[in-house]
Design an enzyme around this catalytic site. Structure first.
Site, PDB file in Angstrom:
ATOM      1  N   LEU A  39       7.714  -0.841  -1.121  1.00 53.73           N
ATOM      2  CA  LEU A  39       6.964  -0.200   0.027  1.00 53.73           C
ATOM      3  C   LEU A  39       5.960  -1.274   0.291  1.00 53.73           C
ATOM      4  CD1 LEU A  39       5.808   3.302  -1.372  1.00 53.73           C
ATOM      5  CD2 LEU A  39       7.846   2.720  -0.095  1.00 53.73           C
ATOM      6  N   ASP A  40       5.433  -0.920   1.727  1.00 56.16           N
ATOM      7  CA  ASP A  40       4.477  -2.155   2.023  1.00 56.16           C
ATOM      8  C   ASP A  40       3.204  -1.291   2.533  1.00 56.16           C
ATOM      9  OD1 ASP A  40       5.189  -1.475   4.571  1.00 56.16           O
ATOM     10  OD2 ASP A  40       6.763  -2.930   4.667  1.00 56.16           O
ATOM     11  N   SER A  41       2.318  -2.137   3.243  1.00 56.70           N
ATOM     12  CA  SER A  41       1.058  -1.608   3.429  1.00 56.70           C
ATOM     13  C   SER A  41       0.986  -0.436   4.676  1.00 56.70           C
ATOM     14  CB  SER A  41      -0.045  -2.870   3.814  1.00 56.70           C
ATOM     15  OG  SER A  41       0.681  -3.264   4.963  1.00 56.70           O
TER      16      SER A  41
ATOM     17  N   ARG B 440       7.341  -2.857  12.213  1.00 51.85           N
ATOM     18  CA  ARG B 440       6.429  -3.952  12.701  1.00 51.85           C
ATOM     19  C   ARG B 440       7.035  -4.194  13.935  1.00 51.85           C
ATOM     20  NH1 ARG B 440       7.949  -4.676   7.848  1.00 51.85           N
ATOM     21  NH2 ARG B 440       6.505  -4.960   6.374  1.00 51.85           N
TER      22      ARG B 440
END
Lengths: 88, 482
Positions: A39-41, B440
């Protein structure tokens, strides 16, 4: 007490498997969310919302933010939920 | 086609974001589903009368307002000429059988409230103090404020109702402030966070205005500037799929027509729930899709446009609201003159909010063959006209209906889900979306992310763009225009 703890762990695992498509076998208490589970921020807000829904409480922007930020492992999530439930 | 940035949607937040990115050297594409930019801002002309669609009047243009600075930065200030509404009463609100006239100017509005509700003076002072303080301390209203200071001071979820009750306000006072804001942002007093209420209503209290050419005046200024900066605007281009890499990084998108656009960053300004069908499953986690699904929206409008040879004098620069009783969940109903310069020969807008759009979506799609849609629409029109004649008996026989729009009309033209007037509800009980999501290079902007209205969507364009350019970099640029 024991059963409610297990219940928390079960529910957290369901959230991680269903909402984040993680493999249940990898969800050991000391697995880290970012390094071990990938997982990431960017997932953190989605995780907060999913936990709020699963446990039917509100994670406060004022009170809980620092604790949330400090969460690293699955066990940290269990501890946070247990503390939060004890609070209510 | 390759660009530095793609902006999806040409509403005010999209136009603002695109112009900022161009000024910072990006090659920018704007994609719009409709056949012309800004379908909600743009007026239309019927039977020789100009009709407003989404922009009726606005706050935020008073001499001390931050919008001056933002418009100067964008290079649009010279082209926009705000016309102040009646200083003594920009809004006249009928609620619980009484009429309240709301004047421009925070001090005047405070005095008016004290006059209406002398028993609630403690609450009224606390309320207006809070609004002044909020406007003073908000970094995108006061550019000298630091953002981290703002986020530490404004985290309270306290609702307007809880705040006013705490200060022993009378119910009528809570009704008036609450329902006034409901008309402007679609959220009731028991749900709206106090700081959010302050940021919506504060700029109106500071001074309300219109424009001689309505939304066209703003839209034309933006499109001219965008063209001269080299923006490429693609109309009739509905986004079909957004492409993300395995690492959840934005790569490009395809339109329903099969055109492909690539860029390093992309700002999506449509209703966020539309992303549900655009983002790739398997790459974006179910948690995000479930979050989108769980968002609740503000109510949709139902609008009737009338034409009249002369409109009542009092309608020239005052909007008339009939806000009904809160506890009965009655509709908001408003009568406003459309912007068309100094002539008294004007179209009027009758706007209701809270209509759930009785005709089903499918009925709307088949509207030529489905009489149920027209029946329902006609019933709603008659309801609006009856209310209008009750408020303006002198207009009986002096007007005719030009057109009407149901929630489904709004959904079709603006793309907002179910025609929702103010997009996603910003309420204490619901964690809102931010410009940054779990992909992103893909950012969100618009009324559902920050605030509705001209001020909210322009500021949203700035805030989202600052995620790409750097917050301090963009704000330093802006501060030079103070």
């Amino acid at each position: 007490m024991e059963s409610s703890h297990n219940n928390v762990e079960e529910k957290v695992k369901i959230v991680l498997v269903d909402e984040f498509e993680l493999d249940e076998a990898e969800l050991s208490p000391d697995a880290t969310l970012y390094d071990d589970l990938g997982l990431d921020s960017l997932d953190s807000v989605d995780l907060v919302v999913a936990l709020e829904k699963a446990f039917n409480f509100k994670i406060s922007r004022e009170k809980d933010e620092e604790t949330i930020r400090a969460i690293r492992t699955i066990n940290d999530i269990y501890d946070f939920i247990n503390a939060k439930q004890a609070d209510i | 086609m390759k660009f530095d940035s793609i902006v999806i949607g040409s509403g005010l937040s999209g136009l603002t974001a695109a112009l900022i990115l161009l000024k910072n050297g990006h090659r920018v594409a704007i994609l719009e589903k409709d056949n012309k930019p800004g379908p909600l801002l743009r007026r239309f002309k019927r039977e020789g009368y100009w009709c407003d669609v989404g922009l009726h009047y606005t706050g935020g243009f008073s001499p001390t307002s931050s919008l001056h600075t933002l418009f100067r930065y964008l290079g649009l200030w010279e082209q926009i000429h705000p016309v102040p509404m009646d200083l003594k009463a920009f809004d006249s609100i009928l609620i619980g059988g009484k009429t309240f006239e709301i004047p421009s100017g925070l001090d005047s509005a405070r005095s008016a409230y004290l006059n209406f509700f002398p028993k609630s003076s403690v609450a009224i002072h606390a309320y207006f103090d809070f609004i002044e303080d909020t406007l003073e301390k908000t970094p995108y209203v006061n550019f000298d404020m630091a953002f981290d200071q703002f986020s530490t001071e404004f985290k309270s979820d306290e609702t307007l109702e809880a705040f006013l009750k705490k200060h022993n306000a009378e119910d009528e006072m809570i009704h008036l402030a609450g329902r006034h804001a409901f008309a402007l942002c679609g959220i009731e007093a028991h749900e709206i966070p106090l700081y959010y209420h302050a940021l919506i209503l504060g700029p109106f209290y500071r001074g309300a205005c219109t424009f001689n050419r309505g939304g066209d005046e703003i839209l034309d200024a933006f499109t001219a500037a965008l063209k001269s900066e080299g923006a490429e605007i693609f109309c009739s281009q509905q986004v079909d799929k957004i492409e993300l890499s395995d690492k959840r990084t934005f790569q490009g998108l395809t339109t329903v027509d099969g055109k492909r656009f690539e860029s390093g960053s992309c700002i999506f300004t449509g209703h966020p729930q539309l992303l549900n069908d655009m983002l790739p499953r398997g790459i974006v986690k179910p948690a995000f899709f479930n979050r989108l699904k769980g968002l609740t929206n503000t109510k949709a409008p139902f609008v009737v446009w009338l034409k009249a040879e002369t409109i009542p004098r009092r309608l020239r620069s005052t909007n008339y609201y009939r806000l009904g009783r809160w506890e009965k969940k009655e509709d908001m109903f408003a009568v406003m003159a459309c912007d068309s310069g100094h002539s008294d020969r004007k179209a009027l807008c009758l706007i209701s909010l809270a209509s759930d759009g009785c005709p089903g979506k499918d009925e709307y799609e088949n509207r030529t063959s489905n009489p149920a849609y027209y029946n329902c629409k006609n019933i709603q029109i008659k309801k609006s006209l009856a209310l209008f004649e009750k408020m303006f008996p002198e207009m009986k026989g002096e007007y005719s209906v030009i057109d009407a729009a149901t929630p489904h009309t709004f959904e079709r033209y603006t793309g907002t889900v179910n025609g929702s007037a103010y997009g996603v509800k910003h309420i204490s009980a619901q964690r809102g979306l931010t410009p940054i999501i779990s992909a992103r290079g893909l950012y969100l902007s618009g009324q559902s992310i920050h605030f509705p209205g001209i001020m909210g969507t322009i500021i949203s364009g700035f805030l989202t763009t600052s995620m790409i350019l750097g917050l301090e970099k963009l704000w330093d640029q802006v501060r030079q225009y103070q």
